[in-house]
Design an enzyme around this catalytic site. Structure first.
Site: not given
Ligand code: NAD
Length: 340
Positions: A150, A201, A284
């Site tokens: 990707y 969740k 990141r």
């Protein structure tokens, strides 16, 4: 004359928010996608359902010299889609074909201003191994070593847009988005990203229960609220700066911290059950020095403020038993005619 915009990927998460903002800016907007937005009616004046991998379809919908073109259509998803390896060929083929077609059709129609949404996934994995100190400044992109196909496709397409800028005088603008989130994003089904998956969740868990988290939860990320992403996008396209430039938040958190923040918003005590799963890089974070310098702008909203709105929306979806919030009844005119 009313200004015109084309949004490719207008049925998707960021594209549908972008359409709303472009309408508020006063533009006439055509949206294009394989599907209508799932959770609310599109505000586009005209909406073409079709496949941008089809070159003749692309030429048909790019039937005029749009003032602004935003190319957001891509085959994409969260870690469960991108990092397992199972979808690599589709991701690369589909997204590259869309970009080749859209750019060529824009060139033939003499469209000048086009925005392309690249991704922080194109940054080299070797600069993102330390969760506390990842490097994602724009110039650190090379030597290239993205950790997913990707990311490689994004890198190829960035270069494609900038090549058309150099060779054909198209004013292409490229942004590298960093983890965009907000209401009306994919929240279930396997293509959802971490904030949406964790909100779901936690919304489904009872206080005191555990939720599953991929990896040890110490991997770090930053997350940008969708309205700020769309603001940066429009500012970049309307500027004289080509990029590539980061559009992201600098508020880095670990996934464990993200869980705690969402649990706090939900008012629940949530335990973490760390399991094996695709994680991507260890750390990141956006580096906003370049966007501040070039546009005099960078995002300012807190992660918590965005999560509060997102959790509220996802909790509502969960309560509605996994059904879309609104069964879309589209007001936009369906795609018709359009001579090339
Ligand atoms: P999304 O999946 O919600 O939207 C993409 C849209 O493209 C979808 O509606 C999809 O149907 C459409 N599309 C895919 N193939 C198509 C085709 N062949 N023809 C027509 N339409 C097609 O994703 P998003 O989160 O809104 O992301 C928009 C863009 O931003 C993408 O290019 C993505 O790679 C990039 N990006 C997003 C993030 C993020 O965190 N959401 C981060 C980095 C980059």
């Amino acid at each position: 004359m009313v200004r015109t915009a084309l949004v490719c990927g207008a049925g998707g998460f960021i594209g549908s928010h972008l359409v709303r903002h472009l309408k508020a800016d006063g533009l006439w907007v055509r949206g294009v996608d394989l599907k209508f937005p799932e959770y609310s009616e599109t505000l586009a004046d005209d909406f073409a359902i079709g496949d941008l991998r089809d070159q003749s379809f692309c030429r048909n919908i790019i039937d005029r010299r749009f003032d602004e073109v935003y190319q957001l259509a891509a085959d994409m998803g969260g870690a469960g889609y991108i990092f397992t390896g199972e979808n690599d060929a589709n991701v690369m083929h589909n997204s590259a074909t869309i970009n080749l077609n859209v750019l060529d059709a824009c060139h033939k129609r003499n469209v000048k201003k086009i925005f392309y949404s690249s991704s922080a996934c194109m940054y080299p994995a070797y600069n993102q191994e330390d969760p506390d100190n990842p490097k994602c400044s724009e110039e650190s992109a090379y030597p290239a070593a993205p950790d997913s196909e990707y990311g490689w496709e994004k890198l190829f397409s960035e270069r494609l847009y900038l090549a058309y800028r150099r060779n054909h005088g198209i004013e292409a603008h490229v942004a590298r988005y960093h983890n965009i989130f907000g209401p009306e994003g994919t929240w279930t089904g396997g293509k959802e990203k971490a904030p949406a998956a964790l909100c779901r969740k936690i919304a489904m868990a009872r206080s005191g229960e555990a939720i599953e988290i991929w990896g040890d939860g110490k991997q770090t990320r930053s997350f940008l609220y969708v309205d700020e992403c769309v603001e940066g996008t429009r500012k970049l396209l309307r500027s004289g700066f080509a990029g590539p430039v980061n559009i992201g938040s600098e508020e880095m958190v670990s996934i464990n911290q993200l869980v705690d923040m969402i649990a706090d918003i939900a008012g629940k005590k949530i335990e973490k059950n760390h399991i094996d799963g695709p994680q991507g890089v260890r750390g990141r974070n956006s580096d906003n020095r370049l966007i501040e310098e070039k546009l005099g702008w960078s995002p300012s909203a807190t992660l918590r403020a965005g999560l509060e709105k997102t959790y509220e929306w996802i909790e509502r979806q969960v309560r509605r038993n996994d059904k879309p919030a609104v069964a879309p009844t589209h007001v936009a005119k369906p795609y018709e005619k359009l001579a090339v």
